[in-house]
Write a protein that holds these residues in place. Structure first.
Motif, PDB file in Angstrom:
ATOM      1  N   UNK A  58       0.822  -1.207   0.000  1.00 60.95           N
ATOM      2  CA  UNK A  58       0.000   0.000   0.000  1.00 60.95           C
ATOM      3  C   UNK A  58       0.860   1.262   0.000  1.00 60.95           C
ATOM      4  N   UNK A  59       1.961   1.221   0.731  1.00 59.07           N
ATOM      5  CA  UNK A  59       2.863   2.375   0.762  1.00 59.07           C
ATOM      6  C   UNK A  59       3.479   2.614  -0.614  1.00 59.07           C
ATOM      7  N   UNK A  60       3.833   1.522  -1.311  1.00 57.13           N
ATOM      8  CA  UNK A  60       4.410   1.657  -2.649  1.00 57.13           C
ATOM      9  C   UNK A  60       3.375   2.194  -3.638  1.00 57.13           C
ATOM     10  N   UNK A  61       2.126   1.744  -3.490  1.00 59.22           N
ATOM     11  CA  UNK A  61       1.052   2.278  -4.328  1.00 59.22           C
ATOM     12  C   UNK A  61       0.895   3.779  -4.103  1.00 59.22           C
ATOM     13  N   UNK A  62       0.894   4.193  -2.835  1.00 62.28           N
ATOM     14  CA  UNK A  62       0.761   5.620  -2.522  1.00 62.28           C
ATOM     15  C   UNK A  62       1.941   6.415  -3.073  1.00 62.28           C
ATOM     16  N   UNK A  63       3.136   5.822  -3.035  1.00 62.55           N
ATOM     17  CA  UNK A  63       4.318   6.499  -3.562  1.00 62.55           C
ATOM     18  C   UNK A  63       4.200   6.703  -5.073  1.00 62.55           C
ATOM     19  N   UNK A  64       3.720   5.677  -5.774  1.00 65.27           N
ATOM     20  CA  UNK A  64       3.520   5.807  -7.218  1.00 65.27           C
ATOM     21  C   UNK A  64       2.434   6.829  -7.538  1.00 65.27           C
ATOM     22  N   UNK A  65       1.400   6.875  -6.704  1.00 63.08           N
ATOM     23  CA  UNK A  65       0.356   7.882  -6.891  1.00 63.08           C
ATOM     24  C   UNK A  65       0.915   9.293  -6.697  1.00 63.08           C
ATOM     25  N   UNK A  66       1.816   9.438  -5.724  1.00 57.76           N
ATOM     26  CA  UNK A  66       2.439  10.740  -5.495  1.00 57.76           C
ATOM     27  C   UNK A  66       3.314  11.127  -6.697  1.00 57.76           C
ATOM     28  N   UNK A 110       8.016  15.928 -23.342  1.00 59.70           N
ATOM     29  CA  UNK A 110       8.742  15.411 -22.178  1.00 59.70           C
ATOM     30  C   UNK A 110       7.811  15.246 -20.985  1.00 59.70           C
ATOM     31  N   UNK A 111       6.945  16.238 -20.770  1.00 60.24           N
ATOM     32  CA  UNK A 111       6.004  16.155 -19.656  1.00 60.24           C
ATOM     33  C   UNK A 111       5.004  15.025 -19.873  1.00 60.24           C
ATOM     34  N   UNK A 112       4.524  14.877 -21.116  1.00 64.92           N
ATOM     35  CA  UNK A 112       3.574  13.802 -21.419  1.00 64.92           C
ATOM     36  C   UNK A 112       4.230  12.435 -21.258  1.00 64.92           C
ATOM     37  N   UNK A 113       5.500  12.317 -21.661  1.00 60.84           N
ATOM     38  CA  UNK A 113       6.221  11.050 -21.513  1.00 60.84           C
ATOM     39  C   UNK A 113       6.391  10.686 -20.035  1.00 60.84           C
ATOM     40  N   UNK A 114       6.731  11.682 -19.208  1.00 65.27           N
ATOM     41  CA  UNK A 114       6.871  11.439 -17.772  1.00 65.27           C
ATOM     42  C   UNK A 114       5.534  10.999 -17.161  1.00 65.27           C
ATOM     43  N   UNK A 115       4.448  11.618 -17.613  1.00 69.01           N
ATOM     44  CA  UNK A 115       3.127  11.283 -17.083  1.00 69.01           C
ATOM     45  C   UNK A 115       2.728   9.855 -17.462  1.00 69.01           C
ATOM     46  N   UNK A 116       3.017   9.462 -18.691  1.00 64.63           N
ATOM     47  CA  UNK A 116       2.726   8.092 -19.124  1.00 64.63           C
ATOM     48  C   UNK A 116       3.585   7.094 -18.352  1.00 64.63           C
ATOM     49  N   UNK A 117       4.830   7.445 -18.070  1.00 68.06           N
ATOM     50  CA  UNK A 117       5.700   6.579 -17.282  1.00 68.06           C
ATOM     51  C   UNK A 117       5.151   6.385 -15.876  1.00 68.06           C
ATOM     52  N   UNK A 118       4.680   7.469 -15.274  1.00 68.70           N
ATOM     53  CA  UNK A 118       4.087   7.378 -13.938  1.00 68.70           C
ATOM     54  C   UNK A 118       2.867   6.461 -13.959  1.00 68.70           C
ATOM     55  N   UNK A 119       2.073   6.554 -15.023  1.00 61.72           N
ATOM     56  CA  UNK A 119       0.902   5.691 -15.144  1.00 61.72           C
ATOM     57  C   UNK A 119       1.290   4.223 -15.253  1.00 61.72           C
ATOM     58  N   UNK A 120       2.369   3.929 -15.983  1.00 59.38           N
ATOM     59  CA  UNK A 120       2.829   2.536 -16.097  1.00 59.38           C
ATOM     60  C   UNK A 120       3.296   2.009 -14.749  1.00 59.38           C
ATOM     61  N   UNK A 121       4.000   2.840 -13.990  1.00 58.87           N
ATOM     62  CA  UNK A 121       4.431   2.420 -12.658  1.00 58.87           C
ATOM     63  C   UNK A 121       3.234   2.108 -11.767  1.00 58.87           C
ATOM     64  N   UNK A 152       0.310   0.977 -12.687  1.00 54.34           N
ATOM     65  CA  UNK A 152      -0.266  -0.308 -13.098  1.00 54.34           C
ATOM     66  C   UNK A 152       0.603  -1.465 -12.628  1.00 54.34           C
ATOM     67  N   UNK A 153       1.918  -1.323 -12.775  1.00 49.95           N
ATOM     68  CA  UNK A 153       2.844  -2.401 -12.395  1.00 49.95           C
ATOM     69  C   UNK A 153       2.778  -2.686 -10.905  1.00 49.95           C
ATOM     70  N   UNK A 154       2.695  -1.637 -10.090  1.00 46.37           N
ATOM     71  CA  UNK A 154       2.729  -1.795  -8.636  1.00 46.37           C
ATOM     72  C   UNK A 154       1.377  -2.236  -8.081  1.00 46.37           C
ATOM     73  N   UNK A 155       0.307  -1.796  -8.719  1.00 47.44           N
ATOM     74  CA  UNK A 155      -1.023  -2.020  -8.145  1.00 47.44           C
ATOM     75  C   UNK A 155      -1.376  -3.498  -8.027  1.00 47.44           C
ATOM     76  N   UNK A 156      -1.084  -4.309  -9.054  1.00 51.55           N
ATOM     77  CA  UNK A 156      -1.494  -5.713  -9.050  1.00 51.55           C
ATOM     78  C   UNK A 156      -0.861  -6.506  -7.913  1.00 51.55           C
ATOM     79  N   UNK A 157       0.486  -6.503  -7.752  1.00 52.17           N
ATOM     80  CA  UNK A 157       1.042  -7.254  -6.617  1.00 52.17           C
ATOM     81  C   UNK A 157       0.595  -6.716  -5.266  1.00 52.17           C
ATOM     82  N   UNK A 158       0.411  -5.400  -5.157  1.00 62.49           N
ATOM     83  CA  UNK A 158      -0.068  -4.831  -3.888  1.00 62.49           C
ATOM     84  C   UNK A 158      -1.478  -5.313  -3.593  1.00 62.49           C
ATOM     85  N   UNK A 159      -2.327  -5.373  -4.627  1.00 63.34           N
ATOM     86  CA  UNK A 159      -3.696  -5.847  -4.443  1.00 63.34           C
ATOM     87  C   UNK A 159      -3.705  -7.320  -4.036  1.00 63.34           C
TER      88      UNK A 159
END
Length: 241
Positions: free
Chosen positions: A32-40, A69-80, A82-89
């Protein structure tokens, strides 16, 4: 003369004593902490993308390179996310199932469904919007010590209500924001969708904190009741004449 005595029965734990869920709790909280970190991280990336879109004095224009560059960073954050959410769930649901088994040993009469529903309830569409909450309420009630002296049974369930309310609303709002973002065609629409996604990220962070509070409280209550018995710690009574 004074004496301390507890006349209420304190039965021993059944043969199938509850297994320790401390390790799973730590893993679930870490997830859950890692999910919150990715959300931040997504929140910061969203702020950067919004600033890039509004870079020219509040008008919806932006230098192409900075915007990309900003759009690429935002898409990267979104991928993180998704990657973190499944194992945390998965970790949280495994902890949830273990707690259902443990609290079921303490008060089997308080449950309306079998232990398997602690996993199955999360997997069935629409059912997963309310049934995990019912199971959580049953676990909370089973882990709550009984009142003394024939008082009416009360279990303060606000941690369960707060967690589930924030969680359910954040999931639904995130889906709405995702739909708006996918349909956005102009920079104005993208900016508005990003703002909604940012609000969803804030809700996710708060919901994760509420989930940690709920999980830690429930685990502590279950362990305490398993050790001290159904009525909690004995209360000393002064019988001095």
């Amino acid at each position: 003369m004074s004496a301390s005595d507890d006349l209420r029965p304190r039965p021993q734990l059944p043969a199938g004593a509850p297994e320790s869920s401390l390790g799973l709790l730590i893993a679930a909280v870490a997830g859950l902490a890692l999910v919150a970190l990715c959300d931040a991280f997504s929140l910061v990336a969203g702020l950067r993308l919004r600033a890039a879109i509004d870079a020219d004095g509040g008008f919806v224009t932006a230098p192409r390179q900075e915007l990309e560059a900003a759009a690429s960073l935002y898409e990267t954050a979104g991928r993180y996310q998704v990657i973190v959410y499944l194992p945390a769930a998965i970790l949280f649901v495994v902890w949830f199932f273990r707690m259902r088994r443990n609290t079921g040993l303490l008060a089997p009469d308080r449950f309306r469904n079998g232990p398997g529903w602690a996993i199955g309830a999360w997997l069935i569409p629409l059912v997963n919007l309310w049934m995990p909450y019912r199971i959580a309420l049953d676990m909370w009630g089973a882990a709550t010590p009984l009142p003394a002296g024939g008082e009416r049974y009360r279990a303060r369930t606000w941690p369960v209500n707060l967690w589930w309310g924030l969680f359910a609303f954040s999931v639904l709002f995130n889906r709405y924001a995702g739909t708006k973002y996918d349909k956005a065609e102009t920079l104005t629409e993208v900016r508005d969708a990003v703002v909604q996604y940012m609000a969803a990220d804030v809700l996710h962070i708060v919901a994760a904190a509420a989930a940690v509070h709920f999980a830690v409280r429930l685990t502590a209550m279950q362990r305490s009741k398993a050790v001290q018995g159904p009525y909690g710690p004995a209360v000393a009574k002064d019988t001095t004449p």
